[in-house]
Every structure is written in C-alpha cells, then in structure tokens.
Enzyme design. Structure first.
Site, mmCIF file in Angstrom:
data_model
loop_
_atom_site.group_PDB
_atom_site.id
_atom_site.type_symbol
_atom_site.label_atom_id
_atom_site.label_comp_id
_atom_site.label_asym_id
_atom_site.label_seq_id
_atom_site.Cartn_x
_atom_site.Cartn_y
_atom_site.Cartn_z
ATOM 1 N N LYS A 69 0.843 -1.191 0.000
ATOM 2 C CA LYS A 69 0.000 0.000 0.000
ATOM 3 C C LYS A 69 0.884 1.248 0.000
ATOM 4 O O LYS A 69 1.815 1.356 0.788
ATOM 5 C CB LYS A 69 -0.911 0.009 1.230
ATOM 6 C CG LYS A 69 -1.885 1.171 1.248
ATOM 7 C CD LYS A 69 -2.824 1.103 2.429
ATOM 8 C CE LYS A 69 -2.228 1.599 3.698
ATOM 9 N NZ LYS A 69 -1.848 2.983 3.761
ATOM 10 N N PRO A 73 2.224 4.872 0.867
ATOM 11 C CA PRO A 73 2.080 5.658 2.088
ATOM 12 C C PRO A 73 1.032 6.753 1.896
ATOM 13 O O PRO A 73 0.843 7.249 0.792
ATOM 14 C CB PRO A 73 3.468 6.256 2.315
ATOM 15 C CG PRO A 73 4.167 6.141 1.004
ATOM 16 C CD PRO A 73 3.531 5.020 0.253
ATOM 17 N N HIS A 74 0.345 7.079 2.939
ATOM 18 C CA HIS A 74 -0.647 8.147 2.964
ATOM 19 C C HIS A 74 -1.923 7.822 2.209
ATOM 20 O O HIS A 74 -2.741 8.700 2.024
ATOM 21 C CB HIS A 74 -0.074 9.482 2.465
ATOM 22 C CG HIS A 74 1.222 9.839 3.103
ATOM 23 N ND1 HIS A 74 1.356 10.081 4.455
ATOM 24 C CD2 HIS A 74 2.463 9.948 2.594
ATOM 25 C CE1 HIS A 74 2.621 10.341 4.725
ATOM 26 N NE2 HIS A 74 3.306 10.272 3.612
ATOM 27 N N CYS A 75 -2.092 6.592 1.706
ATOM 28 C CA CYS A 75 -3.354 6.193 1.089
ATOM 29 C C CYS A 75 -4.243 5.563 2.154
ATOM 30 O O CYS A 75 -3.762 4.771 2.970
ATOM 31 C CB CYS A 75 -3.129 5.176 -0.027
ATOM 32 S SG CYS A 75 -2.486 5.891 -1.547
ATOM 33 N N LEU A 76 -5.502 5.912 2.132
ATOM 34 C CA LEU A 76 -6.450 5.365 3.099
ATOM 35 C C LEU A 76 -6.834 3.949 2.730
ATOM 36 O O LEU A 76 -6.804 3.504 1.661
ATOM 37 C CB LEU A 76 -7.694 6.244 3.164
ATOM 38 C CG LEU A 76 -7.428 7.695 3.552
ATOM 39 C CD1 LEU A 76 -8.713 8.493 3.469
ATOM 40 C CD2 LEU A 76 -6.843 7.794 4.930
#
Length: 110
Positions: A105, A107-110
C-alpha cells in the site's frame, strides 16, 4: 486473506496487498483487479509496469499526486492526469493500481 490464482495460494496483508512481490504476474493482476471490479485492458499495463519499475528501483509505491506526476513524465499528458487514472483504477487510483501491481500500500493512502 489470500488470493487463489489457478491453485496457487498467495498470501496478502490484512488489506489484500500481496506479501511477496515476486509472486506477481499477469494472472495475479487479473484476479486482484477482478476482486476490485476492474477488467484489465491494454491501457492498464503500462501503468502497472511503471509502478513495478518504480518500486523495484526506489522501494516506493507512490501516492496519487506523485503517481500522476510520474505517469505524466514517463507516459505523456494523456495518461498523466488524475481523471484518466481514476477512469482506469477507480476513485483510489494509486492504492488500487499498487494493489493490482502486486505492491505494498502506498504511504498516505487510506
């Protein structure tokens, strides 16, 4: 969670991202995309391969803004915009494209 790809059981983290980058191939990508409601077309592959190249070279799966920028630089104006990427990968383009590409995933993705 795991994916079953033609009898191969592939481990994922709790959000469905592959644990082992080396297990990825076109069949795996199609299974993951299918679970996201996406049918892969020729338009998807340059972006998926670009993402994998970035991850292998820089150990990074870019968040959306960075993804748009690098796609624009490497693939051109038409592909390098957020609307185009959302049309291909949905509302969470960077996250879902990374998942389909077999990457962690971003970084900073919900």
């Amino acid at each position: 969670m795991s994916y079953n790809v033609n009898g191969r059981i592939l481990a994922t983290d709790d959000r469905g991202f592959l644990v082992n980058l080396d297990e990825w191939d076109a069949e795996v990508a199609a299974v993951i995309a299918g679970q996201l409601g996406i049918t892969l077309t020729d338009a998807h592959w340059p972006i998926l391969h670009l993402l994998r190249d970035l991850y292998i070279r820089f150990d990074l799966a870019p968040a959306n803004r960075a993804l748009v920028k690098v796609v624009k630089e490497r693939l051109g104006e038409q592909q390098g915009n957020s609307i185009y990427l959302m049309q291909l990968f949905g509302g969470h383009a960077a996250r879902d494209a990374a998942k389909i590409a077999g990457l962690p995933k971003p970084p900073h993705c919900l």
